[in-house]
Design an enzyme around this catalytic site. Structure first.
Site, short mmCIF file in Angstrom:
data_model
loop_
_atom_site.label_atom_id
_atom_site.label_comp_id
_atom_site.label_asym_id
_atom_site.label_seq_id
_atom_site.Cartn_x
_atom_site.Cartn_y
_atom_site.Cartn_z
N TYR A 80 2.73 10.21 0.73
CA TYR A 80 3.91 9.68 1.43
C TYR A 80 5.18 10.17 0.74
O TYR A 80 5.56 9.68 -0.33
CB TYR A 80 3.89 8.16 1.47
CG TYR A 80 2.66 7.55 2.10
CD1 TYR A 80 1.85 8.27 2.97
CD2 TYR A 80 2.29 6.23 1.84
CE1 TYR A 80 0.72 7.71 3.56
CE2 TYR A 80 1.17 5.66 2.42
CZ TYR A 80 0.39 6.41 3.27
OH TYR A 80 -0.73 5.84 3.84
N LYS A 111 -3.83 5.93 -3.45
CA LYS A 111 -4.90 6.80 -2.97
C LYS A 111 -5.07 8.02 -3.86
O LYS A 111 -4.16 8.37 -4.62
CB LYS A 111 -4.60 7.21 -1.52
CG LYS A 111 -4.36 5.99 -0.62
CD LYS A 111 -4.00 6.34 0.78
CE LYS A 111 -3.72 5.08 1.58
NZ LYS A 111 -2.41 4.50 1.26
N ASP A 159 0.84 -1.20 0.00
CA ASP A 159 0.00 0.00 0.00
C ASP A 159 0.87 1.25 0.00
O ASP A 159 1.84 1.35 0.75
CB ASP A 159 -0.89 0.03 1.24
CG ASP A 159 -1.67 1.33 1.35
OD1 ASP A 159 -2.64 1.49 0.58
OD2 ASP A 159 -1.28 2.19 2.15
#
Length: 338
Positions: A59, A85, A54
């Site tokens: 990030y 995402k 993931d």
């Protein structure tokens, strides 16, 4: 429990490993991780049988996606499951102009919230470009919670349901992505999304742990009823369930309050009686729930990763869980490992 056990991903035609690799640390959160260490962790995870990874544009301002794609690029794409995402777009900028906090030496992009249909489509495509992989299997709408957006959360949620959701629904209908959902820090937001939309899955950070089981009241039962998968991250409540009730222990990113410290000490006493490491209990508890096919953990070193995997497979007798419930340290209705 075995980290490499494959579990069905809710109602979707996917299987994920019970232990998944979370990539926030390789985005250089709080402090830098070098390229070699980042790759070594992903290769070690692969060698230990992990097949769920993931990541997110947030990030490291794209760095985690870049590193994840680089390390997985030459694997057989059908051999692993990948999630990322939407909800933020990355805009190129001079490093000197970017506020990277809490990331360190991240990629040269500014983060901009964007919940529009067009922005979501672009963000989805940009993620694939950064990873240089032809697809992601799962896509979450990221951080539409009070923790991230504060007082603006109700309006942000509405924007995301009108924009992001419609874009992801279109991609799912086209077969571009298999599962779509919401990734947040509060189960209440997940519950509301599930009541409003045909959600396949959730990524819930820290709200179903040895210390927190309020999501059993309504949210997790509805997930079971609807066949929605719940991936749980933050199973250590940001620290204290890994470190124990030591001085300076963190609970939900802040110093642990006295009542939490006291409860953890009581859980630790039961752990000592059954020779069960506290982190092993924390990890294994989460995936015992039938709606939770995978636990996500991010690590900073190969040694940390290996220790987590060892904890995940540490034998725990059924009597341990029964004792926690008898002492009022775990809800009676909380599923526990068999």
């Amino acid at each position: 429990m075995n980290p490499d056990t494959k579990n069905k991903f809710g109602r979707v035609d996917l299987e994920v490993t019970a232990f998944g690799f979370g990539t926030a640390p390789i985005g250089n959160i709080f402090r830098e991780i070098d390229e070699a260490t980042s790759d070594a962790m992903i290769q070690t995870a692969w060698d230990r049988g992990l097949r769920y990874f993931d990541t997110a544009p947030m990030y490291g301002h794209g760095l985690a996606e870049l590193r994840t794609g680089q390390s997985l690029r030459w694997k057989d794409r059908d051999d692993f499951v990948l999630s990322s995402k939407v909800g933020r777009r990355l805009v190129p900028a001079k490093r000197s102009s970017i506020d990277f906090a809490p990331w360190t030496n991240a990629a040269p992009f500014n983060l901009e919230f964007d919940y529009t249909y067009d922005g979501t489509m672009r963000a989805f495509e940009d993620s694939l470009q950064r990873m240089a992989l032809e697809r992601m299997d799962i896509c979450f709408i990221h951080d539409i919670d009070v923790f991230t957006r504060g007082d603006a959360q109700p309006e942000v949620f509405k924007q995301a349901m009108d924009g992001c959701w419609k874009a992801l629904e279109s991609l799912r209908d086209q077969g571009v992505v298999k599962a779509i959902g919401v990734g947040v820090n509060e189960w209440e937001v997940c519950h509301e999304a599930l009541k409003q939309r045909d959600v396949d899955c959730f990524l819930l950070a820290g709200r179903y742990t040895l210390l927190e089981q309020d999501s059993l009241n309504a949210f997790l039962p509805l997930c079971e009823e609807r066949g929605a998968a719940v991936v749980v991250g933050g199973g250590f409540n940001s620290g204290i369930l890994a470190t124990g009730a030591v001085e300076g222990a963190k609970y939900n990113y802040a110093p642990a309050p006295d009542d939490i410290m006291a409860k953890v000490r009581k859980i630790e006493a039961v752990c000592a009686e059954y020779n069960v490491p506290l982190p092993a209990a924390a990890l294994q508890f989460v995936v015992a729930h039938p709606a939770v096919p995978s636990f996500l953990a991010g690590t900073r070193t190969v040694e940390q990763l290996t220790k987590n995997l060892d904890w995940f497979s540490h034998p725990i007798p059924a009597e341990f869980w029964a004792d926690l419930k008898a002492k009022g340290l775990l809800r009676d209705d909380a599923p526990t490992p068999e």
